[in-house]
Design a protein around this motif. Structure first.
Motif, mmCIF file in Angstrom:
data_model
loop_
_atom_site.group_PDB
_atom_site.id
_atom_site.type_symbol
_atom_site.label_atom_id
_atom_site.label_comp_id
_atom_site.label_asym_id
_atom_site.label_seq_id
_atom_site.Cartn_x
_atom_site.Cartn_y
_atom_site.Cartn_z
ATOM 1 N N TYR A 21 -8.912 0.361 -3.760
ATOM 2 C CA TYR A 21 -9.791 1.501 -3.478
ATOM 3 C C TYR A 21 -9.054 2.611 -2.739
ATOM 4 C CZ TYR A 21 -13.272 -1.732 -5.121
ATOM 5 O OH TYR A 21 -13.975 -2.618 -5.914
ATOM 6 N N ASP A 22 -8.113 2.256 -1.870
ATOM 7 C CA ASP A 22 -7.273 3.280 -1.233
ATOM 8 C C ASP A 22 -6.500 4.052 -2.292
ATOM 9 O OD1 ASP A 22 -8.116 2.436 1.248
ATOM 10 O OD2 ASP A 22 -6.282 1.333 1.725
ATOM 11 N N ASP A 39 -8.809 6.342 -4.513
ATOM 12 C CA ASP A 39 -9.260 7.483 -3.710
ATOM 13 C C ASP A 39 -8.136 8.506 -3.567
ATOM 14 O OD1 ASP A 39 -11.734 6.339 -3.405
ATOM 15 O OD2 ASP A 39 -11.386 5.631 -1.360
ATOM 16 N N TYR A 40 -6.922 8.003 -3.366
ATOM 17 C CA TYR A 40 -5.767 8.894 -3.214
ATOM 18 C C TYR A 40 -5.470 9.618 -4.523
ATOM 19 C CZ TYR A 40 -1.097 10.536 -2.004
ATOM 20 O OH TYR A 40 0.001 11.324 -1.763
ATOM 21 N N LEU A 88 0.933 4.187 -2.961
ATOM 22 C CA LEU A 88 0.548 5.580 -2.757
ATOM 23 C C LEU A 88 1.728 6.519 -3.007
ATOM 24 C CD1 LEU A 88 -1.772 5.417 0.387
ATOM 25 C CD2 LEU A 88 -2.337 5.069 -2.020
ATOM 26 N N TYR A 123 -5.569 -2.970 -1.897
ATOM 27 C CA TYR A 123 -5.329 -1.530 -1.767
ATOM 28 C C TYR A 123 -5.879 -0.746 -2.960
ATOM 29 C CZ TYR A 123 -2.042 -3.995 1.172
ATOM 30 O OH TYR A 123 -1.487 -4.891 2.067
ATOM 31 N N ARG A 171 0.821 -1.211 0.000
ATOM 32 C CA ARG A 171 0.000 0.000 0.000
ATOM 33 C C ARG A 171 0.860 1.268 0.000
ATOM 34 N NH1 ARG A 171 -2.091 3.756 3.472
ATOM 35 N NH2 ARG A 171 -4.216 4.494 3.019
#
Length: 204
Positions: free
Chosen positions: A107-108, A111-112, A78, A105, A74
């Motif tokens: 959807y994280d 979204d980011y 990101l 990860y 993750r």
């Protein structure tokens, strides 16, 4: 120039040829010998998949089996998105050799990307994403292409190795309905790898 304009009128998304005319600022910087970032990155964030497609190149390069799935961590994912945005990458396409919606990860990450203003596109088999997350997906992606290797249940099963034709087409319809409901501009489309097993399915 007139011929080029005619071609563009038939292909408004410029899916054929190159798109450098849209990025002359980057071309000019490159011609001056300046250090430039890629315009676009294609990325796979997992090697997991639930299909057994006859044409899968992931199998050819040693894709992990279903019990040995690898997901990009993750924080690394990101950080990659943040770094890409900071250096001037304009978009990232989640394509890869796996089904990216299977990453824990996913959807994280989308979204980011939406939060920092990084454009995303995605190719997906349309099976694994969560129906209650469709709105988030459409808000996050500029384009989504669904892999549909057959025009009916029988040919889909033959090409993809899983009996999921109705499930996938149902998910595509749900995405279209959600796009219309909220007025999203996400470009939705289908794609197919043409092989002898499905060449008759192109028009249907």
């Amino acid at each position: 120039w007139e011929k080029m304009t005619d071609r563009q009128a038939l292909d408004k998304y410029r899916m054929t040829g190159h798109k450098l005319l849209w990025h002359l600022d980057r071309v000019n910087s490159w011609q001056k010998g300046e250090r430039i970032a890629p315009l676009h990155i294609e990325l796979g964030i997992t090697n997991g998949c639930i299909l057994e497609c006859k044409y899968c190149y992931g199998d050819m390069i040693g894709k992990a089996d279903r019990n040995n799935k690898f997901d990009m961590p993750r924080e690394a994912l990101l950080r990659l998105f943040r770094d890409a945005k900071d250096i001037g990458v304009k978009s990232i396409g989640l394509v890869g050799e796996g089904e990216n919606t299977m990453s824990p990860y996913f959807y994280d990450a989308i979204d980011y990307a939406r939060k920092i203003g990084l454009n995303l596109g995605m190719a997906t088999n349309g099976i694994a994403f969560k129906k209650n997350k469709i709105k988030d997906m459409l808000e996050s992606f500029v384009w989504i292409r669904f892999s549909l290797g057959g025009a009916n249940r029988t040919s889909y099963l033959d090409v993809h190795g899983v009996d999921a034709f109705e499930h996938v087409t149902g998910n595509i319809k749900k995405c279209v309905a959600t796009k219309k409901q909220y007025g999203f501009k996400t470009t939705l489309g289908t794609q197919m790898v043409v092989i002898s097993n499905n060449i008759r399915d192109i028009v249907p």
